[in-house]
Scaffold this active site. Structure first.
Site, PDB file in Angstrom:
ATOM      1  N   SER A 141       6.888  14.044  41.858  1.00 34.00           N
ATOM      2  CA  SER A 141       6.231  15.965  41.656  1.00 34.00           C
ATOM      3  C   SER A 141       6.490  16.346  42.922  1.00 34.00           C
ATOM      4  O   SER A 141       4.753  15.530  43.883  1.00 34.00           O
ATOM      5  CB  SER A 141       5.296  15.489  40.685  1.00 34.00           C
ATOM      6  OG  SER A 141       5.234  17.479  40.788  1.00 34.00           O
TER       7      SER A 141
ATOM      8  N   TYR B  84      -2.795  13.614  36.487  1.00 32.87           N
ATOM      9  CA  TYR B  84      -1.527  13.891  37.269  1.00 32.87           C
ATOM     10  C   TYR B  84      -1.422  13.223  38.472  1.00 32.87           C
ATOM     11  O   TYR B  84       0.054  12.748  39.002  1.00 32.87           O
ATOM     12  CB  TYR B  84      -1.216  14.948  35.983  1.00 32.87           C
ATOM     13  CG  TYR B  84       0.561  15.568  35.992  1.00 32.87           C
ATOM     14  CD1 TYR B  84       1.386  14.888  35.720  1.00 32.87           C
ATOM     15  CD2 TYR B  84       0.961  16.015  37.379  1.00 32.87           C
ATOM     16  CE1 TYR B  84       2.725  14.897  35.299  1.00 32.87           C
ATOM     17  CE2 TYR B  84       2.522  16.085  37.503  1.00 32.87           C
ATOM     18  CZ  TYR B  84       3.190  15.670  36.743  1.00 32.87           C
ATOM     19  OH  TYR B  84       4.627  15.866  36.521  1.00 32.87           O
TER      20      TYR B  84
END
Ligand code: NAP
Length: 246
Positions: A144, A157
């Protein structure tokens, strides 16, 4: 120029919906036999398989929890035994539990690390056993832009997604001499269940291309990285985000 993945077996984790479903459909449209992994949503995974078959492709649904090493070992052993090879692995399964660090729960941290990071490591371990025997293979892991640039409320995350980048680069160096290519894709904001509830108008304003990404935007790049067109590319991270992270 055509992309031909005929006679390739591809495992896509977390392919019951979102980005994984689009990747499974795109790989199958190029001829791969796609194993559509999911954890809970069997009906959705069956729907992805049906859509692939309706378009003339080949696929099967396969439940396992990527965070459970024993389940991963059993599933990959079964796939390699039945289908003869594992040519492509797409580590896509992921969860995000957004919270500012001081509000983050330990159980959520465990889930994010176990699924996003350890899950990809477990699956790569098992797939690379088959790929080493075959002397070829492709591993693409979905990281990401948050793992590259950070984002408030997503520190844990981001740590897991940044870990995947180090994992990808190291594994590429280990497996390159054996003919196995390992790359990562770092999407920006993509319209899926994971981003539901975000302020789409505010996001669009920040994105140079002025739109949120679609799962198909990510799938196209993944197919390229699984194809012969990318045969001299390994250890790289490719951003697909409409220009947001520059
Ligand atoms: P999503 O719509 O929430 O779908 C998640 C998928 O992962 C589902 O198929 C789910 O299966 C599966 N999954 C979750 N935990 C699993 C586990 N332990 N074992 C096996 N499968 C599991 O997510 P998405 O937005 O498509 O995201 C896909 C990947 O892209 C993730 O790694 C995510 O971090 C990354 N990503 C997404 C965005 C974005 O904007 N959407 C941006 C950057 C990166 P079930 O349906 O069975 O629960």
């Amino acid at each position: 120029m055509n992309i031909d993945l005929e006679n390739r077996v591809a495992v896509v984790t977390g392919a019951s919906r979102g980005i994984g479903a689009a990747i499974a459909q795109a790989l199958a449209s190029c001829g791969a036999h796609v194993v559509v992994n999911y954890r809970r949503n069997g009906d959705l995974a069956d729907g992805v398989v049906s859509s692939i078959e309706a378009a003339g492709g080949r696929a099967e649904a396969c439940p396992f929890d990527v965070a459970d090493e024993a389940q991963v070992k059993q599933a990959f052993g079964d796939i390699a035994g039945r289908l003869g090879s594992i040519d492509i692995l797409v580590n896509n399964a992921g969860v995000s539990k957004d919270a500012l660090l001081l509000r983050a729960k330990s159980s959520d941290m465990d889930e994010m690390f176990n699924t996003n990071l350890k899950g990809s490591i477990f699956c790569s371990f098992q797939a690379s056993r088959s790929m080493l025997k075959q002397k070829h293979g492709r591993i693409v892991t979905i990281s990401s832009i948050v793992g590259m640039g950070g984002n408030p409320g997503q520190s844990v995350y981001a740590a897991a997604k940044a870990g995947l980048i180090g994992f990808t680069k190291s594994l590429a160096k280990e497996l390159g001499p054996k003919g196995i290519l390992v790359n990562a894709v770092a999407p920006g904001f993509v319209e899926t269940d994971m981003t539901r509830g975000m302020d789409a108008d505010a996001l669009r304003e920040m994105i140079p291309l002025r739109r949120i990404g679609t799962p198909a935007d990510v799938a196209g790049l993944v197919v390229f990285l699984c194809s012969d067109l990318s045969s001299y590319i390994t250890g790289q991270v490719f951003v697909v985000d409409g220009g947001l992270y520059t």
